[in-house]
Design an enzyme around this catalytic site. Structure first.
Site, PDB file in Angstrom:
ATOM      1  N   SER A   1       0.656  -1.263   0.054  1.00 15.19           N
ATOM      2  CA  SER A   1       0.041   0.038   0.029  1.00 15.19           C
ATOM      3  C   SER A   1       0.998   1.160  -0.023  1.00 15.19           C
ATOM      4  CB  SER A   1      -0.890   0.076   1.252  1.00 15.19           C
ATOM      5  OG  SER A   1      -1.487   1.356   1.298  1.00 15.19           O
TER       6      SER A   1
ATOM      7  N   MET B   1      -9.501   7.364   0.348  1.00 12.07           N
ATOM      8  CA  MET B   1     -10.239   7.751   1.486  1.00 12.07           C
ATOM      9  C   MET B   1     -10.803   9.116   1.453  1.00 12.07           C
ATOM     10  SD  MET B   1      -7.838   6.386   4.834  1.00 12.07           S
ATOM     11  CE  MET B   1      -6.871   5.042   4.536  1.00 12.07           C
TER      12      MET B   1
ATOM     13  N   ASP C   1      -5.212   3.040  -1.477  1.00  4.62           N
ATOM     14  CA  ASP C   1      -6.084   3.441  -0.339  1.00  4.62           C
ATOM     15  C   ASP C   1      -6.775   4.800  -0.371  1.00  4.62           C
ATOM     16  OD1 ASP C   1      -6.179   1.120   1.474  1.00  4.62           O
ATOM     17  OD2 ASP C   1      -3.848   1.669   1.935  1.00  4.62           O
TER      18      ASP C   1
ATOM     19  N   MET D   1     -10.532  -6.954   6.140  1.00  6.79           N
ATOM     20  CA  MET D   1      -9.855  -6.048   7.005  1.00  6.79           C
ATOM     21  C   MET D   1      -9.481  -6.583   8.132  1.00  6.79           C
ATOM     22  SD  MET D   1      -9.677  -3.455   4.965  1.00  6.79           S
ATOM     23  CE  MET D   1      -8.770  -2.417   6.291  1.00  6.79           C
TER      24      MET D   1
ATOM     25  N   HIS E   1      -8.696   0.545  -3.249  1.00  3.79           N
ATOM     26  CA  HIS E   1      -9.513   0.414  -2.218  1.00  3.79           C
ATOM     27  C   HIS E   1     -10.397   1.382  -1.706  1.00  3.79           C
ATOM     28  CE1 HIS E   1      -9.393  -1.051   2.614  1.00  3.79           C
ATOM     29  NE2 HIS E   1     -10.564  -0.938   1.951  1.00  3.79           N
TER      30      HIS E   1
ATOM     31  N   MET F   1     -12.327   3.248  -0.040  1.00  2.98           N
ATOM     32  CA  MET F   1     -13.250   3.732   1.449  1.00  2.98           C
ATOM     33  C   MET F   1     -13.942   4.896   1.339  1.00  2.98           C
ATOM     34  SD  MET F   1      -9.904   2.516   3.633  1.00  2.98           S
ATOM     35  CE  MET F   1      -8.618   2.616   2.196  1.00  2.98           C
TER      36      MET F   1
ATOM     37  N   HIS G   1      -1.597  -1.662  -3.899  1.00  2.00           N
ATOM     38  CA  HIS G   1      -2.724  -1.331  -3.327  1.00  2.00           C
ATOM     39  C   HIS G   1      -2.894   0.209  -2.953  1.00  2.00           C
ATOM     40  CE1 HIS G   1      -5.932  -2.741  -0.300  1.00  2.00           C
ATOM     41  NE2 HIS G   1      -5.738  -1.502   0.441  1.00  2.00           N
TER      42      HIS G   1
ATOM     43  N   ASP H   1      -5.827  -7.010   4.779  1.00  2.00           N
ATOM     44  CA  ASP H   1      -5.377  -5.551   4.806  1.00  2.00           C
ATOM     45  C   ASP H   1      -5.360  -5.155   6.204  1.00  2.00           C
ATOM     46  OD1 ASP H   1      -4.619  -3.103   4.219  1.00  2.00           O
ATOM     47  OD2 ASP H   1      -6.631  -2.600   3.240  1.00  2.00           O
ATOM     48  N   GLY H   2      -4.232  -4.872   6.835  1.00  2.00           N
ATOM     49  CA  GLY H   2      -4.234  -3.901   8.044  1.00  2.00           C
ATOM     50  C   GLY H   2      -3.377  -4.720   9.119  1.00  2.00           C
TER      51      GLY H   2
HETATM   52  C1  DX5 Z   1      -6.411   0.968   6.246  1.00  2.00           C
HETATM   53  C2  DX5 Z   1      -5.837   0.924   4.810  1.00  2.00           C
HETATM   54  C3  DX5 Z   1      -4.620  -0.257   4.915  1.00  2.00           C
HETATM   55  C4  DX5 Z   1      -3.584   0.259   5.778  1.00  2.00           C
HETATM   56  C5  DX5 Z   1      -2.438  -0.472   5.636  1.00  2.00           C
HETATM   57  O1  DX5 Z   1      -7.384   1.915   6.198  1.00  2.00           O
HETATM   58  O2  DX5 Z   1      -6.864  -0.052   4.173  1.00  2.00           O
HETATM   59  O3  DX5 Z   1      -4.357  -0.529   3.461  1.00  2.00           O
HETATM   60  O4  DX5 Z   1      -3.231   1.649   5.612  1.00  2.00           O
HETATM   61  O5  DX5 Z   1      -1.569   0.093   6.514  1.00  2.00           O
HETATM   62  P1  DX5 Z   1      -0.639  -1.023   7.532  1.00  2.00           P
HETATM   63  O6  DX5 Z   1       0.060  -2.064   6.822  1.00  2.00           O
HETATM   64  O7  DX5 Z   1       0.381   0.077   8.138  1.00  2.00           O
HETATM   65  O8  DX5 Z   1      -1.653  -1.436   8.440  1.00  2.00           O
HETATM   66 ZN    ZN Z   2      -6.377  -0.688   2.171  1.00  2.00          ZN
END
Ligand code: DX5
Ligand code: ZN
Length: 213
Positions: free
Chosen positions: A6, A35, A33, A135, A64, A66, A31, A173-174
Site C-alpha cells: 500500500s 479515503m 488506499d 480488513m 481500495h 473507502m 494497493h 489488509d491492516g
Molecule cells: C487502512 C488501509 C490499509 C492500511 C495498511 O485503512 O486500508 O491498506 O493503510 O496499513 P498498515 O499495513 O500500516 O496497517
Molecule cells: Zn487498504
C-alpha cells in the site's frame, strides 16, 4: 504469498523509486488506499495520484475505495489506470447493482468487509469477485495493530471458497507484519496488503520476505 504494497506509507517524494523497490522485491500488485473523509475519518488520494502510479508500473493496481459513494467514483479510478476497484459492503449504496455493473462493463472487482462485518455479508457478491478483502484493522489509517479475529474469518472464507470452487483470492489488509503474514498464510490467505511494515524498513527486502512465505 502474494504481496500488495500500500503506497500510503511510501515516501511520496520518491514514489517512482519506492515502487521500483517493491517490484524488485517481488510485489504482485499495488494497493491504493482511497479515503474520502466521510466513510473513514481521513483523506488520501484521488485519480491523479493513481495516474502517476500507473506510469511507474505494469502490475495490477487495486483501488481500495473507502468511500460513501463508490458508485460515483469507481470509473474515475479505472480511467486513471486502476485495474480492480475494491468495494466495501458497508458503503451505503446497493452493492449488488454496483458489482454487477462493474462486471458488465468488463472489469474485475473485489469485495471488502470490515472487522465487525461477518463473512456472510460478502457472500452474495463473491461469486464473480476476483478478490475478497478481509480488513484486519478498522479502515482509515495505516500503522494500526492487527485484529486477531480476522484469522478465523480468513479460515472460514478459505473453506467457503474451496467448497464452492470460486475464483476469488483472499486478501488481508491492516497491521500485517512478517509474523502476522505467516499467520494469515497458515489460515489460507493468498494476498497480504502492507504499508507501514514494508515502508518503515528496507523496502525490497521486506517485500521479498513477505512474498517468500
Ligand atoms: C487502512 C488501509 C490499509 C492500511 C495498511 O485503512 O486500508 O491498506 O493503510 O496499513 P498498515 O499495513 O500500516 O496497517
Ligand atoms: Zn487498504
Amino acid at each position: 504469498m502474494k504481496v500488495s504494497p500500500s503506497i500510503i506509507s511510501a515516501k511520496l517524494e520518491y514514489l517512482g523509486s519506492e515502487i521500483a523497490k517493491c517490484v524488485e522485491g517481488g510485489a504482485a500488485s499495488f494497493h491504493l488506499d482511497v479515503m474520502d473523509g466521510h466513510f473513514v475519518p481521513n483523506l488520501t488520494m484521488g485519480p491523479d495520484l493513481v495516474k502517476a502510479v500507473r506510469r511507474c508500473t505494469d502490475l495490477d493496481l487495486e483501488a481500495h475505495l473507502m468511500l460513501q459513494n463508490p458508485e460515483r467514483y469507481y470509473k474515475d479510478f479505472i480511467d486513471a489506470g486502476a485495474d480492480i476497484p475494491l468495494i466495501h459492503v458497508e458503503s451505503p449504496i446497493n452493492t449488488g447493482s454496483l458489482v454487477r455493473r462493474i462486471s458488465h462493463e468488463g472489469y474485475r472487482y473485489g469485495i471488502v468487509i470490515n472487522p465487525e462485518t461477518p463473512l456472510e455479508k460478502a457472500l452474495p457478491f463473491i461469486e464473480d469477485a476476483s478478490i475478497l478483502l478481509i480488513m484486519s484493522v478498522h479502515p482509515g489509517f495505516s500503522g494500526q495493530k492487527f485484529i486477531e479475529d480476522a484469522v478465523g474469518k480468513i479460515r472460514e472464507a478459505r473453506m467457503y471458497i474451496d467448497d464452492h470452487k470460486l475464483q476469488a483470492s483472499i486478501e488481508v489488509d491492516g497491521g500485517v507484519t512478517l509474523e502476522k503474514a505467516q499467520v494469515c498464510r497458515d489460515a489460507g490467505a493468498d494476498i497480504v496488503v502492507s504499508a507501514s511494515y514494508i515502508f518503515s524498513g528496507n523496502v525490497t527486502e521486506r517485500v521479498g520476505l513477505l512474498s517468500r512465505l
